[in-house]
Design a protein around this motif. Sequence first.
Motif, PDB file in Angstrom:
ATOM      1  N   GLU A  52      -1.761   4.234  16.513  1.00 48.17           N
ATOM      2  CA  GLU A  52      -1.471   5.176  15.440  1.00 48.17           C
ATOM      3  C   GLU A  52      -2.343   6.396  15.614  1.00 48.17           C
ATOM      4  OE1 GLU A  52      -1.363   3.637  11.477  1.00 48.17           O
ATOM      5  OE2 GLU A  52      -0.686   1.676  12.132  1.00 48.17           O
ATOM      6  N   TYR A 103      -4.676   9.356  14.143  1.00 45.80           N
ATOM      7  CA  TYR A 103      -5.600   9.338  13.010  1.00 45.80           C
ATOM      8  C   TYR A 103      -6.390  10.632  12.949  1.00 45.80           C
ATOM      9  CZ  TYR A 103      -9.889   8.709  15.729  1.00 45.80           C
ATOM     10  OH  TYR A 103     -10.952   8.900  16.567  1.00 45.80           O
ATOM     11  N   PHE A 162      -7.650   8.461   8.073  1.00 42.40           N
ATOM     12  CA  PHE A 162      -6.237   8.498   7.707  1.00 42.40           C
ATOM     13  C   PHE A 162      -5.428   8.215   8.969  1.00 42.40           C
ATOM     14  CE2 PHE A 162      -8.406  11.157   4.674  1.00 42.40           C
ATOM     15  CZ  PHE A 162      -7.801  10.865   3.472  1.00 42.40           C
ATOM     16  N   THR A 163      -4.592   7.178   8.949  1.00 42.18           N
ATOM     17  CA  THR A 163      -3.785   6.833  10.112  1.00 42.18           C
ATOM     18  C   THR A 163      -2.308   6.987   9.785  1.00 42.18           C
ATOM     19  OG1 THR A 163      -3.558   4.487   9.568  1.00 42.18           O
ATOM     20  CG2 THR A 163      -5.489   5.124  10.840  1.00 42.18           C
ATOM     21  N   SER A 164      -1.528   7.274  10.812  1.00 39.74           N
ATOM     22  CA  SER A 164      -0.075   7.333  10.649  1.00 39.74           C
ATOM     23  C   SER A 164       0.570   7.057  11.994  1.00 39.74           C
ATOM     24  CB  SER A 164       0.369   8.693  10.119  1.00 39.74           C
ATOM     25  OG  SER A 164       0.161   9.698  11.085  1.00 39.74           O
ATOM     26  N   GLY A 178       2.753  10.450  13.275  1.00 39.17           N
ATOM     27  CA  GLY A 178       2.665  11.541  12.319  1.00 39.17           C
ATOM     28  C   GLY A 178       3.441  11.350  11.032  1.00 39.17           C
ATOM     29  N   ASN A 179       4.040  10.175  10.843  1.00 41.95           N
ATOM     30  CA  ASN A 179       4.814   9.924   9.621  1.00 41.95           C
ATOM     31  C   ASN A 179       3.890   9.718   8.426  1.00 41.95           C
ATOM     32  OD1 ASN A 179       7.298  10.001  10.975  1.00 41.95           O
ATOM     33  ND2 ASN A 179       7.085   7.863  11.568  1.00 41.95           N
ATOM     34  N   GLN A 180       4.340  10.137   7.266  1.00 43.08           N
ATOM     35  CA  GLN A 180       3.587   9.915   6.035  1.00 43.08           C
ATOM     36  C   GLN A 180       4.255   8.825   5.239  1.00 43.08           C
ATOM     37  OE1 GLN A 180       3.003  13.582   3.924  1.00 43.08           O
ATOM     38  NE2 GLN A 180       1.898  14.498   5.608  1.00 43.08           N
ATOM     39  N   PRO A 181       3.654   8.131   4.350  1.00 37.23           N
ATOM     40  CA  PRO A 181       2.294   8.332   3.859  1.00 37.23           C
ATOM     41  C   PRO A 181       1.271   7.780   4.846  1.00 37.23           C
ATOM     42  CG  PRO A 181       3.230   6.435   2.775  1.00 37.23           C
ATOM     43  CD  PRO A 181       4.316   7.025   3.659  1.00 37.23           C
ATOM     44  N   TYR A 182       0.073   8.319   4.771  1.00 33.17           N
ATOM     45  CA  TYR A 182      -1.010   7.872   5.624  1.00 33.17           C
ATOM     46  C   TYR A 182      -1.616   6.588   5.086  1.00 33.17           C
ATOM     47  CZ  TYR A 182      -0.920  12.670   7.404  1.00 33.17           C
ATOM     48  OH  TYR A 182      -0.541  13.852   7.954  1.00 33.17           O
ATOM     49  N   SER A 183      -2.078   5.734   5.984  1.00 28.23           N
ATOM     50  CA  SER A 183      -2.890   4.582   5.585  1.00 28.23           C
ATOM     51  C   SER A 183      -4.329   5.058   5.546  1.00 28.23           C
ATOM     52  CB  SER A 183      -2.759   3.438   6.594  1.00 28.23           C
ATOM     53  OG  SER A 183      -1.441   2.978   6.638  1.00 28.23           O
ATOM     54  N   LYS A 184      -5.066   4.652   4.522  1.00 27.14           N
ATOM     55  CA  LYS A 184      -6.446   5.114   4.343  1.00 27.14           C
ATOM     56  C   LYS A 184      -7.418   3.958   4.554  1.00 27.14           C
ATOM     57  CE  LYS A 184      -5.034   8.380   0.820  1.00 27.14           C
ATOM     58  NZ  LYS A 184      -5.167   8.761  -0.588  1.00 27.14           N
TER      59      LYS A 184
END
Length: 101
Positions: free
Chosen positions: A55, A57, A65-67, A70-76
């Motif tokens: 992913e 980040y 913040f990972t994705s 580049g897709n949202q929503p981000y994992s925190k």
Amino acid sequence: MIHIAVAVVLILESCSSGSTNKRDLKGEWRSGDGQTSLKITNKQFIMNGDSPRPEDYFTKGDTIFTSFEGNQPYSKFVIVKLDEHQLKLMYPDSSVIEFAR
């Protein structure tokens, strides 16, 4: 005058505890129970699992913040503790995992 300017820059850099140093974050980490491994490179955050996928980040303060692509929503992931040998992360579900190099 140059010595004073260098001293001020060094003091300001050492006092900025609110930001995460990517250099300290990069590397291969393993959880205390040995079941989870985490690899962090300059651009990717890779956690083992059934199908580990890299992913993207970025860090802001003490949060990663990972994705995926580049897709949202981000994992925190909140960094609770970080030094050369230990990383303690709070996952998005509020569980805390300790990693070591």
